[in-house]
Enzyme design. Structure first.
Site, PDB file in Angstrom:
ATOM      1  CE  LYS A 180     -13.432  -4.325  -1.108  1.00  0.00           C
ATOM      2  NZ  LYS A 180     -13.819  -3.705   0.122  1.00  0.00           N
ATOM      3  CE  LYS A 212      -5.750  -8.898  -2.503  1.00  0.00           C
ATOM      4  NZ  LYS A 212      -5.834  -8.289  -1.178  1.00  0.00           N
ATOM      5  CE  LYS A 268      -4.560  -1.351   1.431  1.00  0.00           C
ATOM      6  NZ  LYS A 268      -5.677  -1.133   2.335  1.00  0.00           N
TER       7      LYS A 268
HETATM    8  P1  TYM Z   1     -10.482  -6.584   3.139  1.00  0.00           P
HETATM    9  O1  TYM Z   1     -11.574  -5.605   3.250  1.00  0.00           O
HETATM   10  O2  TYM Z   1      -9.317  -6.269   2.261  1.00  0.00           O
HETATM   11  O3  TYM Z   1     -11.036  -7.965   2.655  1.00  0.00           O
HETATM   12  C1  TYM Z   1     -12.140  -8.578   3.314  1.00  0.00           C
HETATM   13  C2  TYM Z   1     -11.974 -10.078   3.309  1.00  0.00           C
HETATM   14  O4  TYM Z   1     -11.911 -10.578   1.967  1.00  0.00           O
HETATM   15  C3  TYM Z   1     -10.760 -11.411   1.816  1.00  0.00           C
HETATM   16  N1  TYM Z   1     -10.268 -11.273   0.431  1.00  0.00           N
HETATM   17  C4  TYM Z   1     -10.035 -12.304  -0.390  1.00  0.00           C
HETATM   18  N2  TYM Z   1     -10.168 -13.626  -0.213  1.00  0.00           N
HETATM   19  C5  TYM Z   1      -9.862 -14.423  -1.268  1.00  0.00           C
HETATM   20  N3  TYM Z   1      -9.439 -13.950  -2.470  1.00  0.00           N
HETATM   21  C6  TYM Z   1      -9.293 -12.634  -2.678  1.00  0.00           C
HETATM   22  N4  TYM Z   1      -8.895 -12.193  -3.865  1.00  0.00           N
HETATM   23  C7  TYM Z   1      -9.597 -11.743  -1.614  1.00  0.00           C
HETATM   24  N5  TYM Z   1      -9.582 -10.386  -1.479  1.00  0.00           N
HETATM   25  C8  TYM Z   1      -9.988 -10.130  -0.220  1.00  0.00           C
HETATM   26  C9  TYM Z   1      -9.758 -10.860   2.834  1.00  0.00           C
HETATM   27  O5  TYM Z   1      -8.785 -11.806   3.173  1.00  0.00           O
HETATM   28  C10 TYM Z   1     -10.669 -10.532   3.999  1.00  0.00           C
HETATM   29  O6  TYM Z   1     -10.928 -11.672   4.774  1.00  0.00           O
HETATM   30  N6  TYM Z   1      -7.914  -5.900   7.307  1.00  0.00           N
HETATM   31  C11 TYM Z   1      -9.106  -6.514   6.786  1.00  0.00           C
HETATM   32  C12 TYM Z   1     -10.376  -6.021   7.440  1.00  0.00           C
HETATM   33  C13 TYM Z   1     -10.377  -6.151   8.912  1.00  0.00           C
HETATM   34  C14 TYM Z   1     -10.533  -7.366   9.650  1.00  0.00           C
HETATM   35  C15 TYM Z   1     -10.501  -6.996  11.012  1.00  0.00           C
HETATM   36  C16 TYM Z   1     -10.688  -8.710   9.256  1.00  0.00           C
HETATM   37  C17 TYM Z   1     -10.253  -5.147   9.825  1.00  0.00           C
HETATM   38  N7  TYM Z   1     -10.321  -5.662  11.077  1.00  0.00           N
HETATM   39  C18 TYM Z   1     -10.610  -7.965  12.025  1.00  0.00           C
HETATM   40  C19 TYM Z   1     -10.815  -9.675  10.282  1.00  0.00           C
HETATM   41  C20 TYM Z   1     -10.766  -9.288  11.625  1.00  0.00           C
HETATM   42  C21 TYM Z   1      -9.180  -6.180   5.311  1.00  0.00           C
HETATM   43  O7  TYM Z   1      -8.655  -5.202   4.838  1.00  0.00           O
HETATM   44  O8  TYM Z   1      -9.954  -6.983   4.592  1.00  0.00           O
END
Ligand code: TYM
Length: 335
Positions: free
Chosen positions: A200, A197, A115
């Site tokens: 978004k 990956k 990032k």
């Molecule tokens: P975020 O918003 O980037 O993604 C949300 C969830 O989607 C999963 N994910 C994927 N899984 C498989 N293939 C992909 N291409 C893919 N892209 C995204 C991510 O692994 C995630 O599970 N930091 C976290 C949000 C967060 C969080 C937390 C999660 C904040 N606090 C506490 C768990 C517990 C995040 O940015 O996810």
């Protein structure tokens, strides 16, 4: 609270609409697990602030994410589905945990490195301490399990390290959480570059399928998916990453094994296979999308659930925060 049940915690950033990767890597597993555990699901809007947001758009996205959680099958009457920014304990515990986290361990986080390259003009302190806020989210609820995609594994590891460090000094304050990743779908790749990956923020609109894409768009994106010059539908991540990614998606959606899929498409070309994947995904999205539309029109229902669940999340998380205050020696509030 059901004391018999283990606690599950997870959440997603409130930015744009969700991708098929978010759905298959996380949300679909949450829906499968939500009855077995006492669940807390956050709309992680504080995390989203690490990247500049346009305020009106951001507000809309957070609400849309809430509605998508519910539309996909989370029950906000049974599970605590709430907004992270409405519950002040998250930022409070994050501050304390910042004092138990080392610069060295944060600078090793791959997401921080990625990032800060992508947003070189805005490498802010929040981006750096992002995993500490995430650790606070999880530890406040004494979570046993955290279902996430593979890209969050490193953040879960640092969360466990922080919790263990804290517990080693002050006794058993935090439950040490386990990550949960599905057998398939933990890493869904871009449809245009299967080495990357699905994300978004990809600039190529054909790289990611969005949960709110209409049927024709979904099918078109799959038809354009990058494969290889061979013709056989066969699972081989190394030699055939594009086809293997499509097989993973098809397997997640239909429940079929890789062997089933190989025999279903034996002797057929990639055209038929891509069409089948596109249709299966569009079929899975259709009921979610129509429920989503209904929910977005039902302001009273959504607002009611948000209010109830914000309070529940505060009540529960504040118990942990009070305990932490006491352990580290902060003075008690005078009542
Ligand atoms: P975020 O918003 O980037 O993604 C949300 C969830 O989607 C999963 N994910 C994927 N899984 C498989 N293939 C992909 N291409 C893919 N892209 C995204 C991510 O692994 C995630 O599970 N930091 C976290 C949000 C967060 C969080 C937390 C999660 C904040 N606090 C506490 C768990 C517990 C995040 O940015 O996810």
């Amino acid at each position: 609270m059901d004391k018999e049940k283990k606690i599950l915690y997870s959440g997603m950033q409130a930015t744009n609409t969700l991708t098929l990767g978010n759905y298959l890597g996380a949300l679909k597993n949450w829906v499968k697990m939500h009855e077995e555990y006492e669940c807390f699901f956050g709309v992680m809007d504080l995390h989203s602030l690490t990247v500049r947001q346009e305020p009106a758009e951001f507000r809309k996205n957070a609400r849309s994410l809430y509605a998508l959680y519910v539309a996909a099958g989370l029950d906000p009457e049974q599970n605590c589905v709430y907004y992270q920014s409405h519950v002040p304990t998250h930022a409070q515990l994050a501050w304390i945990l910042n004092c138990f986290t080392y610069m060295g361990e944060l600078s090793r986080m791959t997401q921080f490195k990625d990032k800060s390259q992508k947003h070189a003009d805005n490498v802010n302190a929040g981006l750096f301490t992002y995993p500490v806020l995430m650790a606070a989210d999880i530890l406040l609820y004494q979570a046993d399990v955290v279902p996430v995609g593979a890209d969050q594994k490193q953040h879960l590891e640092i969360c466990r390290d922080i919790a263990e460090r804290f517990n080693a000094i002050y006794g058993d304050v935090f439950t040490i959480p386990e990550p949960y990743m599905g057998n398939t779908g933990a890493r869904i790749m871009s449809l245009q570059d299967p080495d990357k990956k699905m994300s978004k923020s990809d600039e190529n609109p054909n790289a990611a399928v969005m949960l709110l894409d209409d049927r024709d768009t979904i099918i078109r994106k799959f038809k354009r998916a990058v494969t290889d010059s061979d013709t056989a539908v066969r699972y081989d991540e190394e030699a055939k990453p594009g086809v293997s990614n499509l097989m993973t998606i098809y397997s997640c959606v239909t429940g079929k094994t890789m062997a089933d899929i190989e025999s279903e498409f034996a002797g057929k070309g990639y055209g038929d296979f891509k069409m089948a994947v596109g249709e299966a995904v569009a079929d899975e999205m259709a009921p979610i999308q129509s429920r989503y539309k209904e929910l977005m029109d039902d302001k009273t229902y959504i607002d009611g659930r948000i209010k109830e669940n914000d309070e529940k999340a505060y009540y529960f998380s504040n118990k942990t925060l009070r305990k932490v205050h006491k352990k580290v020696g902060l003075t008690e509030l005078i009542k």
